[in-house]
Design a protein around this motif. Structure first.
Motif, PDB file in Angstrom:
ATOM      1  N   LYS A   1      29.530  36.808  37.265  1.00  0.00           N
ATOM      2  CA  LYS A   1      30.007  35.606  37.960  1.00  0.00           C
ATOM      3  C   LYS A   1      31.304  35.899  38.708  1.00  0.00           C
ATOM      4  N   GLY A   2      32.194  36.614  38.036  1.00  0.00           N
ATOM      5  CA  GLY A   2      33.462  36.964  38.685  1.00  0.00           C
ATOM      6  C   GLY A   2      33.252  37.848  39.890  1.00  0.00           C
ATOM      7  N   LYS A   3      32.358  38.792  39.785  1.00  0.00           N
ATOM      8  CA  LYS A   3      32.076  39.698  40.898  1.00  0.00           C
ATOM      9  C   LYS A   3      31.432  38.938  42.064  1.00  0.00           C
TER      10      LYS A   3
ATOM     11  N   SER B   1      33.937  35.030  48.330  1.00  0.00           N
ATOM     12  CA  SER B   1      35.179  34.533  48.920  1.00  0.00           C
ATOM     13  C   SER B   1      35.847  35.588  49.789  1.00  0.00           C
TER      14      SER B   1
ATOM     15  N   MET C   1      35.103  40.299  33.037  1.00  0.00           N
ATOM     16  CA  MET C   1      35.691  41.068  31.959  1.00  0.00           C
ATOM     17  C   MET C   1      35.737  42.540  32.340  1.00  0.00           C
ATOM     18  N   ARG C   2      36.473  43.272  31.593  1.00  0.00           N
ATOM     19  CA  ARG C   2      36.603  44.689  31.865  1.00  0.00           C
ATOM     20  C   ARG C   2      35.427  45.452  31.277  1.00  0.00           C
TER      21      ARG C   2
ATOM     22  N   THR D   1      27.494  38.421  31.790  1.00  0.00           N
ATOM     23  CA  THR D   1      27.316  37.254  32.655  1.00  0.00           C
ATOM     24  C   THR D   1      28.636  36.834  33.276  1.00  0.00           C
ATOM     25  N   GLU D   2      29.683  36.845  32.478  1.00  0.00           N
ATOM     26  CA  GLU D   2      31.002  36.475  32.968  1.00  0.00           C
ATOM     27  C   GLU D   2      31.482  37.458  34.038  1.00  0.00           C
ATOM     28  N   ALA D   3      31.254  38.739  33.814  1.00  0.00           N
ATOM     29  CA  ALA D   3      31.654  39.755  34.796  1.00  0.00           C
ATOM     30  C   ALA D   3      30.857  39.600  36.088  1.00  0.00           C
TER      31      ALA D   3
ATOM     32  N   ALA E   1      31.753  35.706  42.723  1.00  0.00           N
ATOM     33  CA  ALA E   1      32.755  34.826  43.309  1.00  0.00           C
ATOM     34  C   ALA E   1      33.700  35.616  44.199  1.00  0.00           C
ATOM     35  N   LYS E   2      34.072  36.791  43.754  1.00  0.00           N
ATOM     36  CA  LYS E   2      34.975  37.627  44.551  1.00  0.00           C
ATOM     37  C   LYS E   2      34.291  38.090  45.841  1.00  0.00           C
ATOM     38  N   ARG E   3      33.025  38.411  45.714  1.00  0.00           N
ATOM     39  CA  ARG E   3      32.283  38.891  46.898  1.00  0.00           C
ATOM     40  C   ARG E   3      32.086  37.757  47.900  1.00  0.00           C
TER      41      ARG E   3
END
Length: 105
Positions: A94-96, A102, A1-2, A90-92, A98-100
């Motif tokens: 997880k996204g960070k 991959s 999220m932002r 938590t959502e942010a 996953a991005k790191r």
């Protein structure tokens, strides 16, 4: 999220905390319409009874109960806001993560 969503929630949390403290101090501005009407009705009826020389015990109890219900409502709202903020964090994260993970290969 932002981060803007998290900052918006932080502002709402601070506003709700201010409302809760105001209710604990006995202020009326954070109350909703029905709570204000109940408080005003109880004050008027209690004042009338006191001027007639009778006890205003029931009205005092109603004032206390209304104040307690407003405090309970604001506590529940604050808990929900904290839960939503935690979910966004938590959502942010997880996204960070996953991005790191991959991005290396």
């Amino acid at each position: 999220m932002r981060n803007a969503d998290i900052r918006r929630l932080d502002r709402e949390i601070l506003a709700t905390q201010k409302k809760l403290e105001a209710v604990r101090r006995g202020e009326w501005w954070p109350l909703n319409g029905s709570e204000r009407r109940t408080m005003a009705r109880s004050l008027a009826a209690g004042g009338y009874k006191v001027t007639r020389g009778r006890s205003a015990g029931r009205e005092e109890q109603r004032l206390d109960a209304t104040s307690n219900s407003a405090e309970l409502r604001l506590n529940a709202e604050l808990t929900a806001l904290h839960g939503e903020r935690q979910r966004l964090l938590t959502e942010a994260a997880k996204g960070k993560a996953a991005k790191r993970s991959s991005g290396w290969w």
